[in-house]
Design a protein around this motif. Structure first.
Motif, mmCIF file in Angstrom:
data_model
loop_
_atom_site.group_PDB
_atom_site.id
_atom_site.type_symbol
_atom_site.label_atom_id
_atom_site.label_comp_id
_atom_site.label_asym_id
_atom_site.label_seq_id
_atom_site.Cartn_x
_atom_site.Cartn_y
_atom_site.Cartn_z
ATOM 1 N N TYR A 103 9.137 -2.635 0.177
ATOM 2 C CA TYR A 103 8.187 -2.336 1.250
ATOM 3 C C TYR A 103 6.791 -2.741 0.804
ATOM 4 O O TYR A 103 6.360 -2.410 -0.302
ATOM 5 C CB TYR A 103 8.210 -0.839 1.586
ATOM 6 C CG TYR A 103 7.128 -0.410 2.554
ATOM 7 C CD1 TYR A 103 7.312 -0.556 3.924
ATOM 8 C CD2 TYR A 103 5.931 0.135 2.090
ATOM 9 C CE1 TYR A 103 6.323 -0.169 4.815
ATOM 10 C CE2 TYR A 103 4.932 0.523 2.972
ATOM 11 C CZ TYR A 103 5.137 0.376 4.343
ATOM 12 O OH TYR A 103 4.153 0.750 5.220
ATOM 13 N N ASP B 75 2.790 0.245 -1.599
ATOM 14 C CA ASP B 75 3.956 -0.627 -1.760
ATOM 15 C C ASP B 75 4.979 0.064 -2.658
ATOM 16 O O ASP B 75 4.630 0.720 -3.647
ATOM 17 C CB ASP B 75 3.551 -1.956 -2.389
ATOM 18 C CG ASP B 75 2.546 -2.714 -1.529
ATOM 19 O OD1 ASP B 75 2.332 -2.302 -0.371
ATOM 20 O OD2 ASP B 75 1.975 -3.697 -2.029
ATOM 21 N N ASN C 229 2.725 -2.860 2.296
ATOM 22 C CA ASN C 229 1.749 -2.545 3.336
ATOM 23 C C ASN C 229 0.605 -3.538 3.226
ATOM 24 O O ASN C 229 -0.075 -3.603 2.201
ATOM 25 C CB ASN C 229 1.231 -1.111 3.159
ATOM 26 C CG ASN C 229 0.688 -0.545 4.446
ATOM 27 O OD1 ASN C 229 -0.008 -1.239 5.179
ATOM 28 N ND2 ASN C 229 1.022 0.704 4.723
ATOM 29 N N ASN C 230 0.401 -4.305 4.281
ATOM 30 C CA ASN C 230 -0.619 -5.349 4.254
ATOM 31 C C ASN C 230 -2.018 -4.832 4.569
ATOM 32 O O ASN C 230 -2.983 -5.591 4.461
ATOM 33 C CB ASN C 230 -0.240 -6.463 5.231
ATOM 34 C CG ASN C 230 1.103 -7.083 4.903
ATOM 35 O OD1 ASN C 230 1.383 -7.389 3.746
ATOM 36 N ND2 ASN C 230 1.955 -7.240 5.892
ATOM 37 N N SER D 206 3.049 -4.143 8.161
ATOM 38 C CA SER D 206 3.864 -3.941 6.961
ATOM 39 C C SER D 206 5.070 -4.870 6.978
ATOM 40 O O SER D 206 5.482 -5.372 8.027
ATOM 41 C CB SER D 206 4.328 -2.483 6.856
ATOM 42 O OG SER D 206 5.161 -2.146 7.952
ATOM 43 N N PHE E 93 -2.922 4.124 3.434
ATOM 44 C CA PHE E 93 -1.563 3.995 3.935
ATOM 45 C C PHE E 93 -0.575 4.242 2.796
ATOM 46 O O PHE E 93 -0.961 4.288 1.633
ATOM 47 C CB PHE E 93 -1.326 2.576 4.478
ATOM 48 C CG PHE E 93 -2.129 2.237 5.689
ATOM 49 C CD1 PHE E 93 -1.597 2.383 6.952
ATOM 50 C CD2 PHE E 93 -3.422 1.762 5.564
ATOM 51 C CE1 PHE E 93 -2.323 2.061 8.078
ATOM 52 C CE2 PHE E 93 -4.166 1.423 6.680
ATOM 53 C CZ PHE E 93 -3.617 1.581 7.943
ATOM 54 N N VAL F 152 -1.193 -1.097 12.121
ATOM 55 C CA VAL F 152 0.110 -1.221 11.471
ATOM 56 C C VAL F 152 0.377 -2.682 11.129
ATOM 57 O O VAL F 152 0.315 -3.560 11.991
ATOM 58 C CB VAL F 152 1.223 -0.678 12.384
ATOM 59 C CG1 VAL F 152 2.590 -0.831 11.722
ATOM 60 C CG2 VAL F 152 0.952 0.772 12.745
#
Length: 734
Positions: A235, A263, A237-238, A208, A260, A206
């Protein structure tokens, strides 16, 4: 801490209230100043748990007992009398992982700013013993369980959210205020995960970032109250993609890729307001328009090491998701007569899915715009409500209300060749009518109470025909009409009844009792032999609270709560006991009788033993039982369930029982006017026989369904007992 990160600058209200309450010739100026002068408190201490608390320590930052925990709290408030400026610093749990603090500067009625920080931890109660390599990263390797030499280690998973907020307030003109609130959140950690196609253990890394912004103007006069502005969220997500490889697996060495959420961002304009026509008539307004976007590129574009058939699939490189939401609500409250009041409202809500209909992955096949994987789901709802209350005989009031909700939904369509098929047999129209009656007795010194009854009826048009390919199912074969195979909970025809009784009774001056009871029943329709959905449900809740003031120095309280929820569900299935070669079996019907029951009890004591010593005690007990009774019944040639036969299967899982007992004792000893010492003792006992992560005999769950598994073992501690002791020094000053 303000969990909504919303700045509320109106500390001056406290001052005005105190002046109104205590002002007058009987109070000297210095006495008033002493009453409203803010008090600051600092608390420093240390506490220790005797054992680990995997279950009860999920959120409190004290899961492990490895070392004593530092306990630091502070609430420091300063006021400049000359300028009316307030300065405040507050912190909670500063010595723990789930700490928070905030700082605030405010000049009354003019300008203010607030900064806050909040760290929220969530630790998994399970421990995973695994040879998984690269856990917590974007490149993980599942080691085949046959490799005995693979090193193993214990993993305790968890996530951390770090929130930072900034708020600003400014009074622009009399009645006109400007507020802006910004929140930045970083979420990191690991969670248990699985590829989905097999029982395999991997971890979700995780990482984000979420940002939220609200800017609003508020305008207030004697007649008007308006607030409008902008809300935005972003948002990111990295970790867009995780590669899962396999070592030592004979049947499958191709990697698996797990993605995931992409974005996304959302933007909203809003206006809320009210207008007072007269002292007894008021209108309200609420308008919102929002657009949510998801235009992140699919993370698989650079992947080159998965099967050739998958690489051959051609499709769009991003979703281009777009959903618009509109809301308009109007309300009117009025008291046209002395003993009669009226409340009416009309609400329109629309969600419009404008995402392109596309195909994203068809292994080995070229992109086909006429056979998409994505389907739209748009709907609009109109809700009207009318309610009236009549007061009579001084202490009684009678309320009657009616609410009508009408929803129109788009049926998800999929183009197949020259025809359009319904993907699932949903209703396009769902209507619900709800009536409410309530009788209330109030304004009595010894007894007040109310009884209310609610009845709602939900209906709609017929489910649209959809086709289901059953060519592999024995006894069915080919395309089947599944018009009656689903009965979704949120649109099934349903009758609902709710009855609630509440009583507030003070038989003695020192004793007060509050009692409430709620009963509810749901009955679902549209059922035939081959149906998936609920048949009926019931729920009940009983609570009683008691407070007894024995003396000015001794107070006792007790409470008890009982709640029960039941649901009966049935659906068509094919069990695996009669199929050739162990495949699908004969058609059958499955019945599930589900039930959750909870009991909660609490006892409390507060005693001012001496002028310097205060003592308190709390006892809490909680017990819940979840039951899962299930039966599979064969169907005869006409598709009718057969009762009873030797072919009936009982598939009920064992009950799950959870128990929690917590005894809390504390004492506060006053050293002098500014200093106190507090002692705490907590005894905590938690027990469960939950079989989610362990088998009925207590053995741990093991990942081991196929050759590509590593034998990861999941350990839970079904009985957890721990004691907590703490001592704090509390210093107060002005």
């Amino acid at each position: 801490m303000d969990s909504n990160n919303t700045f509320n600058p109106r500390l001056s209200v406290i001052t005005l209230a105190l002046l109104a309450a205590f002002g007058g010739p009987a109070w000297a100026d210095d006495e008033i100043d002493e009453l409203i002068k803010p008090e600051s408190t600092v608390s420093i201490g240390v506490g220790h748990w005797s054992n680990d608390r995997p279950q009860q320590g999920i959120y409190d930052g004290m899961r492990e007992n490895e070392s004593p925990h530092l306990l630091i709290d502070a609430d420091i408030v300063k006021r400049d009398d000359a300028t009316g400026t307030w300065l405040r610093f507050e912190t909670r749990n500063l010595g723990l992982d789930n700490r928070e603090f905030s700082g605030e500067w405010l000049r009354q009625g003019n300008i203010g700013i607030k900064v806050d920080y909040n760290r929220i931890t969530r630790e998994s109660p399970q421990t995973f013993n695994t040879p998984l390599q690269g856990a917590g990263t974007t490149n993980q390797t599942v080691v085949n369980s046959g490799l005995a030499t693979a090193p193993r280690r214990d993993l305790t998973l968890g996530t951390t959210r770090e929130q930072t907020g900034l708020s600003f307030y400014k009074n622009l003109l009399p009645g006109l205020e400007f507020n802006v609130n910004f929140k930045h959140e970083e979420k990191t950690g690991e969670r248990a995960w699985s590829p989905g196609h097999a029982v395999q253990f991997v971890t979700e890394p995780v990482d984000s970032t979420t940002r939220q912004l609200e800017a609003a103007l508020s305008y207030t006069t004697k007649k008007w109250q308006l607030r409008g502005g902008y809300n935005g969220s972003w948002y990111k997500n990295n970790n867009p993609l995780v590669r899962v490889g396999y070592t030592g697996a004979a049947s499958n060495t191709n990697p698996t890729y797990l993605s995931f959420p992409g974005d996304n961002e959302a933007h909203q304009l809003f206006l809320n307001g009210g207008y007072n026509f007269t002292p007894t008539t008021r209108a309200t307004l609420k308008l919102e328009y929002a657009r949510a976007l998801q235009d992140d590129y699919l993370p698989t574009s650079g992947v080159t090491d998965w099967p050739a058939a998958v690489q051959a699939a051609v499709g769009p490189d991003k979703l281009d998701g777009k959903v618009d939401t509109r809301l308009a609500q109007f309300g009117l409250t009025s008291r046209p007569f002395k003993n009669f009041s009226l409340n009416a409202s009309l609400r329109y809500h629309e969600t419009k899915d404008k995402t392109p209909i596309r195909t994203f992955s068809t292994a080995g096949q070229p992109y086909n715009a006429t056979a998409p994987d994505y389907v739209r789901n748009s709907y609009k709802t109109i809700t009207s409500k009318l309610e009236g209350t009549y007061r009579f005989a001084e202490v009684y009031s009678f309320t009657a209300g009616l609410e009508d909700k009408r929803q129109d939904r788009d049926r998800p369509l999929r183009v197949t060749g020259a025809e359009k098929d319904i993907v699932v047999p949903l209703r396009s129209e769902v209507d619900e009518l709800t009536g409410r009656l309530e009788l209330r007795r109030s304004l009595s010194d010894t007894a007040n109470g109310s009884v209310s009854w609610l009845h709602s009826k939900r209906s709609g048009n017929r489910y649209k025909r959809a086709l289901w390919d059953h060519s592999d199912d024995i006894g069915l074969g080919g395309l089947q009409d599944v018009r009656n195979l689903t009965n979704p909970l949120h649109m099934a025809k349903r009758d609902r009844d709710r009855l609630r009784v509440s009583v507030d009774w003070s038989p003695l001056e020192a004793l007060s009792l509050q009692f409430s009871a709620e009963e509810g029943r749901d009955k679902y329709h549209d059922h035939s032999t081959m149906v998936n959905g609920l048949d009926k449900g019931t729920n009940r809740l009983y609570t009683i609270d008691a407070v007894y003031t024995a003396t000015d120095a001794l107070k006792l309280n007790a409470w008890y709560s009982y709640d029960q929820n039941k649901a009966e569900q049935s659906h068509y299935r094919t069990h695996t006991t009669g199929g050739a070669g162990g495949g699908f079996g004969d058609p059958a019907f499955k019945y599930s009788d589900l039930q959750d029951t909870g009991n909660s009890l609490g006892l409390g004591l507060r005693w001012e033993a001496t002028s310097r010593l205060d003592i308190g005690a709390d006892l809490e007990f909680f017990r819940s039982v979840s039951q899962y009774d299930q039966d599979v019944v064969p169907l005869d040639a006409g598709g009718v369930p057969v009762f009873p036969t030797t072919a009936n299967l009982s598939l009920g899982a064992p009950d799950i029982e959870n128990k929690l007992l917590r005894l809390s004792l504390f004492s506060v000893y006053t050293l002098d006017k500014s200093s106190k010492v507090r002692f705490d003792f907590i005894h905590e006992r938690w027990k469960t026989d939950d079989w989610t992560w362990q088998f009925a005999d207590g053995s741990p769950f093991v990942y081991g369904a196929n050759v590509n598994t590593d034998g990861t073992t999941v350990y839970t501690k079904p009985k957890q007992v721990s004691n907590f002791v703490a001592v704090r020094y509390i210093y107060s000053f002005r």
